[in-house]
Design an enzyme around this catalytic site. Structure first.
Site, PDB file in Angstrom:
ATOM      1  CE  LYS A 110      -4.208  -1.960   1.901  1.00  0.00           C
ATOM      2  NZ  LYS A 110      -5.069  -2.103   3.071  1.00  0.00           N
ATOM      3  CE  LYS A 189      -8.180  -9.637  -8.044  1.00  0.00           C
ATOM      4  NZ  LYS A 189      -7.646  -9.521  -6.752  1.00  0.00           N
ATOM      5  CE  LYS A 192     -12.087  -0.422  -3.980  1.00  0.00           C
ATOM      6  NZ  LYS A 192     -12.728  -1.663  -3.586  1.00  0.00           N
TER       7      LYS A 192
END
Ligand code: ADP
Ligand code: TRP
Length: 325
Positions: A110, A189, A192
């Protein structure tokens, strides 16, 4: 078995979320004691607009209920409505080695993607451990990327039990069916983060447009094609029944068809597949009082269990005195 899982309200749910996670949560509500929550505290690590977080949380509840989550069977609630979870988080944090969190790849991923390296993001797996341990959860269905976090929860539970005596149930993960890796509009895939999603409940016209714009290869119209290798066919198979699926596969193998025709069939099949859910969602959206009641009932049920386990943990580690028992 007590089954528990959480889903972050970071945007509207898409086809990938449905086939990869939500449908399986709904199946698991049968024959188990199921707890599902909307992880708004976890979403706070990335969503910084209060109105967006509030709206996403409500949308997530509407989507889950419309898709078949039955509040009579499963307990549905919002994470922050159970404050005991954040209380337990501190107790767990106190015995969590930094090294255990430093090894978590999701944090590093992240941060690499540009998400702020805040303490909340770093300690995300401890809050997640509290989510799991506070309901004495046996089974936690998750996507493969979350397995490491369940292992953290087991580690923390094991250390706590070792230090303070048997307190927590050690949870096990159940990896959601990965065969349902849903491709997005670019064939990668659906996610978002890749901006290639088709949302379950987006306006039907807009949804159809998106389907018509799905990227395809430049195969000439008359050439045959192996259906299994084609992302349009893969998407179509999710929504079509067996007979329709086989008929479409036969067309692919014979050749002489255009992708436009497949896209139309896909748009129709998806619309049909979610028609009832769409109606249920509209009915629920028109009745916010009912949704508020469902979430309040879910939170009350969840808090009942959570306060019992929190008291057990507080007594075990010495922050609760006998007179408070
Ligand atoms: P996104 O990648 O869009 O941010 P999340 O990470 O919030 O989605 O995923 C929530 C759940 O949906 C997870 O359990 C994840 O495994 C599942 N999921 C997301 N995208 C897909 C996909 N394309 N195919 C299968 N499952 C998916
Ligand atoms: N971290 C999970 C995800 O991003 C969501 C989550 C939060 C969760 N708490 C949980 C999942 C507890 C299972 C159990 O998908």
């Amino acid at each position: 078995m007590r089954v528990l899982s959480g889903i972050q309200p970071t945007g509207r749910f898409h086809w990938g979320n449905y086939f990869g996670a939500i449908r399986q949560y709904i199946d698991l509500q049968h024959g188990n004691e199921a707890y599902y929550f909307i992880a708004n505290l976890h979403a706070l690590t990335t969503v910084r607009e209060p109105e967006v977080l509030r709206q996403n949380t409500l949308d997530a509840a509407l989507d889950l209920l419309a898709l078949g989550l039955d509040p009579e069977k499963a307990t549905l609630f919002v994470q922050s409505d159970v404050p005991e979870v954040t209380q337990l988080t501190w107790l767990l944090m106190s015995i969590t080695p930094m090294g255990l969190l430093e090894r978590c790849v999701s944090y590093k991923d992240k941060v690499a993607k540009g998400i702020a390296a805040d303490a909340g993001l770093f300690t995300y797996p401890v809050l997640m451990s509290a989510d799991i341990l506070i309901y004495d959860s046996d089974i936690v269905p998750v996507g493969a990327d979350q397995i490491q976090h369940i292992e953290v929860a087991r580690d923390i539970a094991g250390s706590f039990n070792h230090l303070f005596g048997e307190t927590f149930v050690l949870p096990k993960y159940k990896v959601l069916e990965t065969s349902a890796k849903v491709p997005g509009t670019d064939g990668e895939k659906m996610s978002k983060s890749y901006n290639n999603t088709i949302e379950i409940f987006e306006d039907p016209k807009a949804q159809r447009k998106k389907v018509m714009r799905i990227e395809t290869d430049s195969r000439p119209m008359e050439a045959p094609k192996e259906p299994a290798d084609d992302h349009l066919y893969q998407l179509y198979s999710l929504f079509a029944d067996e007979a329709a699926r086989e008929a479409m596969a036969a067309k692919y193998l014979a050749g002489g068809f255009g992708y436009g025709e497949v896209k139309k069939a896909l748009a129709d099949a998806a619309e049909n597949f979610y028609a009832e859910a769409r109606q249920r969602r509209a009915d629920l959206a028109a009745n916010p009082q009912r949704v508020a009641e469902i979430l309040a009932t879910g939170a009350a049920r969840a808090r009942h269990k959570a306060s019992e386990v929190l008291a057990r943990a507080e007594s075990a580690c010495g922050v609760r005195r006998p007179a408070q028992a």
